[in-house]
Design a protein around this motif. Sequence first.
Motif, PDB file in Angstrom:
ATOM      1  N   SER A 152       0.838  -1.202   0.000  1.00  0.00           N
ATOM      2  CA  SER A 152       0.000   0.000   0.000  1.00  0.00           C
ATOM      3  C   SER A 152       0.872   1.251   0.000  1.00  0.00           C
ATOM      4  O   SER A 152       1.783   1.375   0.825  1.00  0.00           O
ATOM      5  CB  SER A 152      -0.900   0.012   1.244  1.00  0.00           C
ATOM      6  N   MET A 153       0.573   2.185  -0.905  1.00  0.00           N
ATOM      7  CA  MET A 153       1.308   3.442  -0.928  1.00  0.00           C
ATOM      8  C   MET A 153       0.951   4.298   0.284  1.00  0.00           C
ATOM      9  O   MET A 153       1.831   4.923   0.902  1.00  0.00           O
ATOM     10  CB  MET A 153       1.015   4.201  -2.223  1.00  0.00           C
ATOM     11  N   GLN A 154      -0.336   4.342   0.646  1.00  0.00           N
ATOM     12  CA  GLN A 154      -0.739   5.148   1.795  1.00  0.00           C
ATOM     13  C   GLN A 154      -0.053   4.684   3.077  1.00  0.00           C
ATOM     14  O   GLN A 154       0.324   5.497   3.925  1.00  0.00           O
ATOM     15  CB  GLN A 154      -2.262   5.097   1.965  1.00  0.00           C
ATOM     16  N   GLN A 155       0.138   3.371   3.211  1.00  0.00           N
ATOM     17  CA  GLN A 155       0.787   2.823   4.391  1.00  0.00           C
ATOM     18  C   GLN A 155       2.307   2.763   4.252  1.00  0.00           C
ATOM     19  O   GLN A 155       3.001   2.303   5.157  1.00  0.00           O
ATOM     20  CB  GLN A 155       0.233   1.433   4.689  1.00  0.00           C
ATOM     21  N   ARG A 156       2.807   3.212   3.110  1.00  0.00           N
ATOM     22  CA  ARG A 156       4.253   3.237   2.820  1.00  0.00           C
ATOM     23  C   ARG A 156       4.856   1.840   2.793  1.00  0.00           C
ATOM     24  O   ARG A 156       6.046   1.649   3.033  1.00  0.00           O
ATOM     25  CB  ARG A 156       5.021   4.080   3.823  1.00  0.00           C
ATOM     26  N   THR A 157       4.037   0.835   2.440  1.00  0.00           N
ATOM     27  CA  THR A 157       4.534  -0.543   2.349  1.00  0.00           C
ATOM     28  C   THR A 157       4.681  -1.014   0.904  1.00  0.00           C
ATOM     29  O   THR A 157       5.105  -2.140   0.667  1.00  0.00           O
ATOM     30  CB  THR A 157       3.588  -1.508   3.078  1.00  0.00           C
ATOM     31  N   MET A 158       4.321  -0.177  -0.055  1.00  0.00           N
ATOM     32  CA  MET A 158       4.424  -0.590  -1.454  1.00  0.00           C
ATOM     33  C   MET A 158       5.888  -0.731  -1.849  1.00  0.00           C
ATOM     34  O   MET A 158       6.716   0.113  -1.532  1.00  0.00           O
ATOM     35  CB  MET A 158       3.721   0.421  -2.360  1.00  0.00           C
ATOM     36  N   ILE A 159       6.184  -1.829  -2.550  1.00  0.00           N
ATOM     37  CA  ILE A 159       7.571  -2.095  -2.923  1.00  0.00           C
ATOM     38  C   ILE A 159       7.616  -2.791  -4.278  1.00  0.00           C
ATOM     39  O   ILE A 159       6.775  -3.636  -4.592  1.00  0.00           O
ATOM     40  CB  ILE A 159       8.278  -2.958  -1.850  1.00  0.00           C
ATOM     41  N   GLY A 160       8.578  -2.387  -5.094  1.00  0.00           N
ATOM     42  CA  GLY A 160       8.787  -3.025  -6.387  1.00  0.00           C
ATOM     43  C   GLY A 160       9.780  -4.159  -6.267  1.00  0.00           C
ATOM     44  O   GLY A 160      10.684  -4.128  -5.428  1.00  0.00           O
ATOM     45  N   GLY A 161       9.620  -5.180  -7.083  1.00  0.00           N
ATOM     46  CA  GLY A 161      10.518  -6.327  -7.059  1.00  0.00           C
ATOM     47  C   GLY A 161      10.871  -6.774  -8.466  1.00  0.00           C
ATOM     48  O   GLY A 161      10.197  -6.428  -9.440  1.00  0.00           O
ATOM     49  N   ALA A 162      11.943  -7.538  -8.577  1.00  0.00           N
ATOM     50  CA  ALA A 162      12.390  -8.080  -9.860  1.00  0.00           C
ATOM     51  C   ALA A 162      12.580  -9.587  -9.729  1.00  0.00           C
ATOM     52  O   ALA A 162      13.049 -10.071  -8.695  1.00  0.00           O
ATOM     53  CB  ALA A 162      13.690  -7.414 -10.302  1.00  0.00           C
ATOM     54  N   GLU A 163      12.212 -10.321 -10.773  1.00  0.00           N
ATOM     55  CA  GLU A 163      12.302 -11.780 -10.779  1.00  0.00           C
ATOM     56  C   GLU A 163      13.324 -12.243 -11.817  1.00  0.00           C
ATOM     57  O   GLU A 163      13.751 -11.452 -12.676  1.00  0.00           O
ATOM     58  CB  GLU A 163      10.929 -12.375 -11.078  1.00  0.00           C
TER      59      GLU A 163
END
Length: 406
Positions: A125-136
């Motif tokens: 969540s962006m509002q909760q500042r938990t959004m994160i991008g990842g690579a596989e």
Amino acid sequence: MPLGTNRIEESGLPPIHEVANPQDIGVGTPEIRRGDALRSLVTSLSGFQKEALVASRRSGKTWRMVSDEGKYLNGHDAAPPPLSFLTVGMVASYMNEITALARRQGVAIRHLRLTLDNYYTMTGSMQQRTMIGGAEPVELQVEIDCDLAGGALTEFLMNAVHASPLNGLMRGEHASLFTLSKNGVELPPRKVARLGAPMLPDPGDAGSRAVAVRETEVLLTHIGITEKKPVKAGTESAASSLTDHQNRRLNIAATAVLRDDGMKEIRQQLYSPHGKEWLFLSEEAEVDGGKGRAPDAASYISAGIGFCFMTQFGRLVPMLGLDLPRYQIIQDTHFSLGGASGGTGKAGEADPVETHVYLTTNESDEVAQEMLDLSEQTCFLHAFCRTDLKTRLKTVSIPASSTTAA
């Protein structure tokens, strides 16, 4: 409705072209540490539209490229998205090393076609500042007719993959380094790693001084809509990439062949988020055995990283309601020469990406620092750098076929 004005279309410039007067831009290039050093000036144009001026110290060439987003980010879809550029640069780099290694070992290649799939994730969540991008892990299929077969062919292709300079960013974990300026005043980064070097001067409108070279061939062309394929937790609907809670997987692909004149012709497909298919041309500079008629692999890779990072700042504005009318970066990337194409005989190497961030905003210093932290946290390609990745290699030998892992 698309955000901002369509500055890319209004400019009348080709989406990729060489810059005739790089010395007049005034941002220079970094000293070479490994084999090549590139400096990218990336500027927000409007909405999610961005311009990158990518200069190579080794070749002396500077390329202008533009990027946009599709309906999934309320973009105008006037140019390829950021992730396309890294995928194109990666497949071009693998093509360079396979063909160079074949020449060095006296292996005759009668047919060669590469298909590359990159995968990324976005969760939280962006509002909760938990959004994160990842690579596989990366998937590479090599369709080839040559003098080798079986285990010898597998070993040959694995050696070529490892020889790519991009290997230096993929293998191991490379935390990117940053400096930050708000309204002309330098601020210390809060969470991201700080670059242990002075901040470069604010480039201002340096990009506006670039003069286009009249290209003899169109270097980027829209050729249709990507054919759909099932993608788990994919992205397609309008503005879906702006929702607060996300759990999605992205798939960007490219297929590359080598033309008779030495130019690489690369078809880039956007499976998730679903979007347009683009045709890119790529060629190494004269100093590396090409003719320099199109951007080289390292320039595409560098542009892609810068574009992707800039997109994350753009997402913060509508998602968090922030004031950010202008933002730019100067990004330095350092790559070794290719193990085969550069004759080093070694696996490719790279230094951590170094980025100077320039924000114009009425937000507080703390919010400016958080914007940098969140943009790095959600950037797919900075995640690519900080993740230890492997390339999964599938070999399709004509007429036989086999599968292995690199």
